[in-house]
Write a protein that holds these residues in place. Sequence first.
Motif, PDB file in Angstrom:
ATOM      1  N   ALA A   1       0.827  -1.208   0.000  1.00 10.28           N
ATOM      2  CA  ALA A   1       0.000   0.000   0.000  1.00 10.28           C
ATOM      3  C   ALA A   1       0.860   1.257   0.000  1.00 10.28           C
ATOM      4  N   TYR A   2       1.968   1.224   0.740  1.00  9.18           N
ATOM      5  CA  TYR A   2       2.893   2.363   0.817  1.00  9.18           C
ATOM      6  C   TYR A   2       3.465   2.673  -0.567  1.00  9.18           C
ATOM      7  N   ALA A   3       3.843   1.602  -1.298  1.00  7.38           N
ATOM      8  CA  ALA A   3       4.379   1.798  -2.644  1.00  7.38           C
ATOM      9  C   ALA A   3       3.300   2.332  -3.586  1.00  7.38           C
ATOM     10  N   ALA A   4       2.082   1.800  -3.477  1.00  2.90           N
ATOM     11  CA  ALA A   4       0.996   2.239  -4.353  1.00  2.90           C
ATOM     12  C   ALA A   4       0.680   3.717  -4.154  1.00  2.90           C
ATOM     13  N   VAL A   5       0.683   4.163  -2.903  1.00  6.51           N
ATOM     14  CA  VAL A   5       0.423   5.569  -2.605  1.00  6.51           C
ATOM     15  C   VAL A   5       1.462   6.462  -3.270  1.00  6.51           C
ATOM     16  N   ARG A   6       2.663   5.943  -3.438  1.00  5.10           N
ATOM     17  CA  ARG A   6       3.745   6.708  -4.063  1.00  5.10           C
ATOM     18  C   ARG A   6       3.837   6.480  -5.566  1.00  5.10           C
ATOM     19  N   GLY A   7       2.818   5.847  -6.111  1.00  4.12           N
ATOM     20  CA  GLY A   7       2.729   5.724  -7.553  1.00  4.12           C
ATOM     21  C   GLY A   7       3.571   4.622  -8.159  1.00  4.12           C
ATOM     22  N   ARG A   8       4.012   3.651  -7.340  1.00  2.00           N
ATOM     23  CA  ARG A   8       4.819   2.551  -7.854  1.00  2.00           C
ATOM     24  C   ARG A   8       4.022   1.255  -7.884  1.00  2.00           C
ATOM     25  N   GLU A   9       4.403   0.370  -8.800  1.00  2.00           N
ATOM     26  CA  GLU A   9       3.762  -0.936  -8.926  1.00  2.00           C
ATOM     27  C   GLU A   9       4.617  -2.037  -8.315  1.00  2.00           C
ATOM     28  N   PHE A  10       5.624  -1.677  -7.558  1.00  2.35           N
ATOM     29  CA  PHE A  10       6.512  -2.652  -6.937  1.00  2.35           C
ATOM     30  C   PHE A  10       7.033  -2.084  -5.617  1.00  2.35           C
ATOM     31  N   VAL A  11       7.392  -2.987  -4.708  1.00  5.72           N
ATOM     32  CA  VAL A  11       7.918  -2.602  -3.397  1.00  5.72           C
ATOM     33  C   VAL A  11       9.438  -2.567  -3.452  1.00  5.72           C
ATOM     34  N   VAL A  12      10.031  -1.554  -2.826  1.00  4.20           N
ATOM     35  CA  VAL A  12      11.488  -1.457  -2.710  1.00  4.20           C
ATOM     36  C   VAL A  12      11.865  -1.551  -1.232  1.00  4.20           C
ATOM     37  N   PRO A  13      13.129  -1.881  -0.929  1.00  8.16           N
ATOM     38  CA  PRO A  13      13.534  -2.004   0.484  1.00  8.16           C
ATOM     39  C   PRO A  13      13.253  -0.764   1.317  1.00  8.16           C
ATOM     40  N   ASP A  14      13.319   0.418   0.711  1.00  7.65           N
ATOM     41  CA  ASP A  14      13.037   1.641   1.475  1.00  7.65           C
ATOM     42  C   ASP A  14      11.617   1.658   2.020  1.00  7.65           C
ATOM     43  N   ASP A  15      10.683   1.023   1.310  1.00  4.61           N
ATOM     44  CA  ASP A  15       9.306   0.933   1.808  1.00  4.61           C
ATOM     45  C   ASP A  15       9.267   0.115   3.096  1.00  4.61           C
ATOM     46  N   ILE A  16       9.994  -0.977   3.118  1.00  7.04           N
ATOM     47  CA  ILE A  16      10.064  -1.824   4.314  1.00  7.04           C
ATOM     48  C   ILE A  16      10.686  -1.047   5.458  1.00  7.04           C
ATOM     49  N   ASP A  17      11.787  -0.349   5.173  1.00 14.14           N
ATOM     50  CA  ASP A  17      12.479   0.422   6.216  1.00 14.14           C
ATOM     51  C   ASP A  17      11.566   1.483   6.817  1.00 14.14           C
ATOM     52  N   ALA A  18      10.754   2.126   5.969  1.00 12.11           N
ATOM     53  CA  ALA A  18       9.897   3.216   6.440  1.00 12.11           C
ATOM     54  C   ALA A  18       8.796   2.724   7.376  1.00 12.11           C
ATOM     55  N   LEU A  19       8.368   1.468   7.211  1.00 16.52           N
ATOM     56  CA  LEU A  19       7.219   0.956   7.965  1.00 16.52           C
ATOM     57  C   LEU A  19       7.590  -0.007   9.080  1.00 16.52           C
ATOM     58  N   ALA A  20       8.825  -0.478   9.116  1.00 18.71           N
ATOM     59  CA  ALA A  20       9.201  -1.562  10.037  1.00 18.71           C
ATOM     60  C   ALA A  20       8.903  -1.225  11.493  1.00 18.71           C
ATOM     61  N   VAL A  21       9.229  -0.031  11.931  1.00 27.30           N
ATOM     62  CA  VAL A  21       9.030   0.317  13.337  1.00 27.30           C
ATOM     63  C   VAL A  21       7.552   0.350  13.694  1.00 27.30           C
ATOM     64  N   SER A  22       6.730   1.009  12.883  1.00 26.55           N
ATOM     65  CA  SER A  22       5.309   1.135  13.222  1.00 26.55           C
ATOM     66  C   SER A  22       4.570  -0.188  13.113  1.00 26.55           C
ATOM     67  N   VAL A  23       5.047  -1.106  12.259  1.00 26.58           N
ATOM     68  CA  VAL A  23       4.373  -2.388  12.087  1.00 26.58           C
ATOM     69  C   VAL A  23       4.873  -3.437  13.079  1.00 26.58           C
ATOM     70  N   LEU A  24       6.141  -3.405  13.456  1.00 23.65           N
ATOM     71  CA  LEU A  24       6.716  -4.476  14.271  1.00 23.65           C
ATOM     72  C   LEU A  24       6.841  -4.159  15.756  1.00 23.65           C
ATOM     73  N   ALA A  25       7.164  -2.925  16.105  1.00 19.39           N
ATOM     74  CA  ALA A  25       7.584  -2.629  17.481  1.00 19.39           C
ATOM     75  C   ALA A  25       6.528  -2.969  18.528  1.00 19.39           C
ATOM     76  N   HIS A  26       5.261  -2.712  18.246  1.00 17.98           N
ATOM     77  CA  HIS A  26       4.230  -2.929  19.266  1.00 17.98           C
ATOM     78  C   HIS A  26       3.941  -4.399  19.511  1.00 17.98           C
ATOM     79  N   ARG A  27       4.467  -5.276  18.662  1.00 16.33           N
ATOM     80  CA  ARG A  27       4.243  -6.716  18.820  1.00 16.33           C
ATOM     81  C   ARG A  27       5.311  -7.384  19.681  1.00 16.33           C
ATOM     82  N   LEU A  28       6.377  -6.683  19.957  1.00 18.38           N
ATOM     83  CA  LEU A  28       7.539  -7.271  20.614  1.00 18.38           C
ATOM     84  C   LEU A  28       7.471  -7.093  22.126  1.00 18.38           C
ATOM     85  N   ILE A  29       8.085  -8.012  22.851  1.00 12.66           N
ATOM     86  CA  ILE A  29       8.231  -7.893  24.304  1.00 12.66           C
ATOM     87  C   ILE A  29       9.717  -7.774  24.600  1.00 12.66           C
TER      88      ILE A  29
END
Length: 308
Positions: A255-283
Amino acid sequence: MDLAAAARALHDNVSRVIDGKPDAIDTAIVVLLAEGHLLIEDVPGVGKTALARALARSVDGSVNRVQFTPDLLPSDITGVSVFDQATARFEFRPGAVFAHVVIGDEINRASPKTQSALLEAMSERQVSVDGTTYQLSRPFMVVATQNPLEMEGTYALPEAQRDRFMARISMGYPDAAAELDMIHGHDRTEPIDALEPVVSLEDFAAMIAEARAVHVSDAVGRYVVDIATATRSDERLLLGASPRATLQLVRAAKAYAAVRGREFVVPDDIDALAVSVLAHRLIVQRGEPEAEHIVRSIVDRTPVPTGS
């Protein structure tokens, strides 16, 4: 409808209510496009509920708001079967989850039993009442808010429920310029009352389908798995990212890539979302840094793929 243009229209509409928080608005839109659920965690008065309401008003769908309190019952969330004397039959009366966007205000004030009533709805997009299963609307999104500092009269969200939120964000205080604009813009009128939908439900469904079609290469997929695996073996953590977290990070990145007008995901997309998607699940182990810092350090040391 052009997805990137529609996403900008959503952002601009929500920005009329939320001053100086473009990153929080962007993440909320990404989660909605990825058909995920959003947890907004911050102190009172920084715009958590306003963001949820503005996002809901910007899409032309149904909205229900639930004020979570200790006496809220599970049936208030899912619905209840009521005996109709006129027909001599039980009739199902839908609960608050029967809407496209459900705003759960101060979710940690409800009892664990009531909190758990959301689990099936958030995960399966359905509820079961008296042996009958009822499908929920599509799209369906829960936007929940909670105050992480106030402990009296609250119940911590269990790990199983935190794992069902695609992302967690914090609003933070606005900068001085944004706060000054808020004073002049909000002192006489409530901007959210003037918001109108900028995307129809049909167009938004098409946007969701387009975001799901974004390509994820094998190399980027391995990069996501490497990050998730690293959280499971990190000595600073008692609990690492679940397989659900891996899937949701990929869905959010599409979804992040689509919002930016791309049809493919790049590593920077993962880097931008990793904290907000993963951190709250960890102990985190006692005495170790906050989960956000640990996730960022893991991302920084994980080799970035260079091929396709």
